[in-house]
Every structure is written in structure tokens, then in C-alpha cells.
Scaffold this active site. Structure first.
Site, PDB file in Angstrom:
ATOM      1  N   LYS A 296     111.582  25.554  63.304  1.00  0.00           N
ATOM      2  CA  LYS A 296     112.484  25.897  62.147  1.00  0.00           C
ATOM      3  C   LYS A 296     114.379  26.017  62.853  1.00  0.00           C
ATOM      4  O   LYS A 296     113.758  26.347  64.070  1.00  0.00           O
ATOM      5  CB  LYS A 296     112.123  26.936  61.519  1.00  0.00           C
ATOM      6  CG  LYS A 296     112.158  27.822  60.480  1.00  0.00           C
ATOM      7  CD  LYS A 296     112.280  29.113  60.111  1.00  0.00           C
ATOM      8  CE  LYS A 296     112.422  30.170  59.041  1.00  0.00           C
ATOM      9  NZ  LYS A 296     112.022  30.849  58.688  1.00  0.00           N
TER      10      LYS A 296
ATOM     11  N   SER B  81     110.895  31.821  53.300  1.00  0.00           N
ATOM     12  CA  SER B  81     112.460  30.819  54.183  1.00  0.00           C
ATOM     13  C   SER B  81     111.561  29.985  55.368  1.00  0.00           C
ATOM     14  O   SER B  81     112.644  28.857  55.963  1.00  0.00           O
ATOM     15  CB  SER B  81     112.573  32.100  55.257  1.00  0.00           C
ATOM     16  OG  SER B  81     112.258  31.768  56.325  1.00  0.00           O
TER      17      SER B  81
ATOM     18  N   SER C 199     107.176  34.129  54.807  1.00  0.00           N
ATOM     19  CA  SER C 199     108.201  33.059  54.861  1.00  0.00           C
ATOM     20  C   SER C 199     107.228  31.378  55.557  1.00  0.00           C
ATOM     21  O   SER C 199     107.648  30.939  55.672  1.00  0.00           O
ATOM     22  CB  SER C 199     109.459  33.535  55.744  1.00  0.00           C
ATOM     23  OG  SER C 199     109.852  34.460  55.224  1.00  0.00           O
TER      24      SER C 199
END
Length: 507
Positions: free
Chosen positions: A108, A187, A211
């Protein structure tokens, strides 16, 4: 334009599937849906090299990313790292063909790498910034011999800006590979989508509240949200140290556990949290808990509050799964009530998160070797100066502004900490101890806030697909350090149900 892309994509996928079928028939390595165990077996048998594996994933990204936008950038040194891994394996006579050695990992884009990759949380404001060192988890991945494949698209600022789930200014909108119009959730949308669509062997996401669990649920992958502190947060663009945690998002429980084993442990740059959580790491690591009989004797609670508002298809699927758990030896206790009133949870969490975000982000930005922005105030000013690129009219930045208006941890914030601790101790902790539970289960990421505020772990496992093909999941959650028993249950459930199937790319 979308129709043309989909037509091209369908032709490419058809060719790829045909090639995979031919490879399987000829005894060659089958790249699609390859697990870490299969990859290491391929390395040992000589049917696979890290170079070939990295080339496959780079090709997958080149083919799929124009549609899915799951990857922000690929590592220009990925093939060099793969070549080094192959050389190490050859020099050792294959003895280092284990764990994540030679395995490509996608990160990420809030997880720092001290290389030619950017670390931006999806924001243009951090493009070109330079970090002092690898994030703690990245340092561990490199020591394990993993190949850093690239960065995956987050919801910008990990959704601290109220953007669309999976949107960032750097990469645009990530799409769900099962149903392109469905949310990929955030996210950690990019890692979830990339794992689901075979754009990386394994991926790494982060969670503050939902997330990892939510995009794992929405993209039919396994997500492990570890106990806070079990994995280092150093070098990760923060939201709040009370809740931030880094974990794997992979196609199988086994793959996720291989990643977890590689990234847990003490880090001097996140000393307090990792030092406290190190006591939970079992001797011999976590793969020993991949047990086919892992549900046997487990006491699993089903809080009624989480199983509300779902349609008949999903509820029937969850009931079937609960019965499967019973059939495999679990004691399933339905209709439980999390006794404490947590109606003010989100209010208290937000109040505290605003103050902690400002403190944490300012500390992160001020420590960078080079950066266009050095404070939250600078980020807000940057967005105001680039309203089109940052889609300020569509999303605004109210949370960033609210956080900037805070002044550290004062009386209100300390009261919020006390209240959140009370919700945790009088809620989930009390429930689990009174009923002697090994886990609670909940749909998707519905229990994420209850798990988040206490720093508790959770594992999301694919549980089915709705009438149009959108994935949903079941989450096993527990108290701090419960990872071994959660892994046992998640793995046994996965093996008993085998729900997951590859993406359909349906419009």
C-alpha cells in the site's frame, strides 16, 4: 471507451486462461492463483524462477491496471531483486527457497520504501518526498528475501479525506474486479484488488478502522488485521498510533500467514508498541496454526447487533457457514449482546483521531529527508493550490481541516481515551471472558470499529457472492494476541467452504 477496454480485456483474459490451461497440461508452473507454497515448490523443483514470476506479475499489471487502477507504480528494480533472489537460491542449493524468499510483494502506498519508489498515501502533495529508511515491515520483508514489486493505490490519506473508496489523486479510482461498478472499499483498496486479480503474489495493507477488513471483504481475499503493535508502524504514513496496524491481504489464509510471519516483531523505531506486543508472538511462528481441524472445540460468539439489515441470500449464507463451523466441532453461541452501549463510539473515535492524526502526521512529515510539505497545514494549502487535481470540489478536505484545528491531547481527548477504553473493557472483553469465547464472528467489516478501538485482531475470509456477483466475507475477531486461534479457525473455515473464486470483471 470503457466498452472498448473491456473487449480488449476479455480477449487478453481469454488468452491468459488458455495459456494457463496449456501450462497446467504440460507440467509447467501455473502462475494464475499461485500460492506462496506453490511458488516455493516451483523454486525448489526448478520449474519457476523469481525472474519469471516477477515478469508474470509485471505483465498482469500492464494488462489489467489500465482498467482496475490498483497499482500506483511498479518498482524499476523489481527484476534486479528477483535476479538476486535466484542467485541466492542457486548458491544455497535451494535451501533458501522458503517463506517469502523471491516472492513479489505489493505494498500500500503509505508504507515507506527507501528506494526509487514514491511513498505518498496517494496524494500529489508527497510526490518526490524522500524517506530516511524503509518502513519496519519493509525491512523485514527484505530480510526475508521478498521482492518489492511496487505500490498499490490507497484511498487518499487512507480515507482521512472523505474521498471515494479507492480514489487517489495519483492513480484515480480503483475498481472492484468482480463487479466493476461495486465499491472496492477502502482504504487498502489497491492491495485488495491487486491480490484478487493476480497482480501480485501477496500484498500488504494497513488498517485504522476497517481498511484491511473492508476491502478484503469486498474483493474476496483474506485480510489479517493484526493486534496493534504486532507489526511495526514505523515508516508508515500514520493516522493514529492507538489503532494503526499493518497486515497482509492475500488470496488464501496460508499466504496471509506466511506474510504475517515475515513482518511481526520488535522494531526500535516503534519500540513501545512492538515491544509490548512481542509477547504475543508464538515460538515457531504462525504457520503452525494452519490446522485443518482448527474449528474443533472453539467457542465462537455471534453478536446479534452485527447480523442486521442483510438480505435473505446473505443471511442464508451466514447461517450455512455457522452450521459448517458446528459440523467441524465449533461451539457456536448465537444472539449475544455486547453489553456496553457504544452508540458514541464513532464520535469519541473521531474526536481523538483528529488530534492524533495532526500530531502523528506532522511528526512523520518533519522526519522526511526531503518533502514538498512539512506539516498538515502544508498539505491543506497544497490541496487548495491544486483543486482540480485533488478534486477539492468533489471531496473537500473537512477532516484535514478539523484535525488542523486541534491542539494536542487535552481534556476532551483524554476523556475520549477513557471512554473508548471503557467501551472495550466493558464490551468485547467482558463478552469474550464471560462466555469463554475464542472469537466473535461478524459479516464483512461490521465489527471493525469494536476491534479497532481496543487494538484487537481480526481475519476476514471470503464467505460468498451476492446476486450480481459482489463478494462478501465473514470476520473472525478476538482479543489482543488471539492470532493463533483466529488463524486456526479462519484456515479450517476456508478449507471447509472453499468459497473464493477468481474475479469475473462484470459490469
Amino acid at each position: 471507451m470503457v466498452d472498448l477496454r473491456l473487449q480488449v480485456f476479455a480477449a487478453v483474459m481469454g488468452a491468459a486462461l488458455a495459456a494457463a490451461a496449456a501450462a497446467a497440461g504440460s507440467g509447467q508452473f501455473e502462475f494464475q492463483e499461485a500460492t506462496v507454497d506453490a511458488i516455493q515448490l516451483g523454486f525448489r523443483s526448478g520449474t519457476l524462477t523469481s525472474m519469471a514470476l516477477v515478469r508474470f506479475y509485471l505483465d498482469q499489471i500492464a494488462r489489467l491496471n489500465p482498467l482496475l487502477r490498483a497499482v500506483i507504480e511498479v518498482n524499476p528494480d523489481a527484476l534486479v531483486q528477483a535476479e538476486r533472489a535466484d542467485a541466492e537460491r542457486s548458491a544455497s542449493g535451494g535451501r533458501c527457497a522458503a517463506g517469502l524468499h523471491g516472492v513479489p510483494v505489493l505494498l500500500k502506498d503509505n508504507i515507506a520504501t527507501r528506494d526509487r519508489l514514491n511513498t505518498t498515501a496517494g496524494s500529489l502533495a508527497l510526490l518526490g518526498s524522500v524517506v530516511r529508511r524503509d518502513a519496519g515491515v519493509v525491512a523485514r520483508l527484505r530480510r526475508a528475501g521478498a521482492v518489492i514489486l511496487g505500490k498499490a493505490n490507497p484511498s487518499e490519506w487512507s480515507n482521512f479525506r472523505p474521498v471515494e473508496s479507492g480514489w487517489s489523486a495519483r492513480a484515480g479510482q480503483t475498481l472492484n474486479p468482480y463487479v466493476l461498478t461495486a465499491t472496492p472499499c477502502g482504504s487498502s483498496a489497491g492491495p485488495g484488488v491487486a491480490a484478487a486479480a493476480n497482480m501480485a503474489a501477496v500484498t500488504l495493507g494497513s488498517e485504522t478502522d476497517g481498511s484491511i477488513l473492508c476491502p478484503s471483504s469486498s474483493n474476496s481475499v483474506v485480510g489479517i488485521k493484526p493486534t496493534v503493535g504486532l507489526t511495526s508502524r514505523s515508516g508508515v504514513i500514520p493516522i493514529t498510533p492507538r489503532q494503526d496496524t499493518i497486515g497482509p491481504m492475500c488470496r488464501t489464509v496460508s499466504d496471509a500467514v506466511h506474510v504475517l510471519d515475515a513482518i511481526v516483531g520488535y522494531d526500535e523505531f516503534d519500540a513501545e508498541a512492538t515491544g509490548a506486543a512481542s509477547k504475543y508472538i508464538p515460538p515457531g511462528g504462525y504457520t503452525q496454526f494452519l490446522r485443518i481441524d482448527g474449528l474443533r472445540g472453539k467457542r465462537i460468539g455471534v453478536p446479534a447487533v452485527f447480523f442486521q439489515g442483510y438480505d435473505d441470500l446473505r443471511m442464508a449464507a451466514y447461517e450455512k457457514h455457522l452450521n459448517t463451523m458446528r459440523e467441524h466441532g465449533a461451539i457456536v453461541i448465537k444472539g449475544l449482546d455486547i453489553a456496553t452501549n457504544f452508540s458514541d463510539l464513532h464520535e469519541q473515535e473521531t474526536l481523538l483521531m483528529n488530534a492524533e492524526f495532526k500530531l502523528s502526521l506532522n511528526a512523520y512529515l518533519s522526519d522526511l529527508l526531503r518533502s514538498p510539505v512539512r506539516s498538515l497545514a502544508d498539505v491543506i494549502a497544497f490541496n487548495n493550490a491544486h483543486p482540480v487535481e485533488e478534486r477539492l470540489k468533489d471531496f473537500g478536505q473537512p477532516e484535514l481541516i478539523a484535525a488542523e484545528e486541534t491542539n494536542g491531547i487535552g481534556p476532551k481527548e483524554r476523556a475520549a481515551i477513557r471512554r473508548l477504553d471503557e467501551i472495550s473493557t466493558e464490551g468485547l472483553e467482558k463478552l469474550m471472558r464471560e462466555h469463554r469465547l475464542d472469537a466473535i464472528v461478524a459479516p464483512n467489516s461490521d465489527a471493525s470499529s469494536v476491534l479497532a478501538i481496543g487494538g484487537y485482531p481480526g481475519i476476514a475470509v471470503p464467505a460468498g457472492y451476492d446476486r450480481v456477483g459482489i463478494p462478501f466475507a465473514i470476520c473472525f475477531g478476538g482479543l489482543k494476541g488471539y492470532e493463533p486461534r483466529l488463524i486456526e479457525m479462519a484456515y479450517a473455515f476456508e478449507q471447509a467452504t472453499k468459497v473464493r473464486r477468481p474475479p469475473t470483471f462484470k459490469r
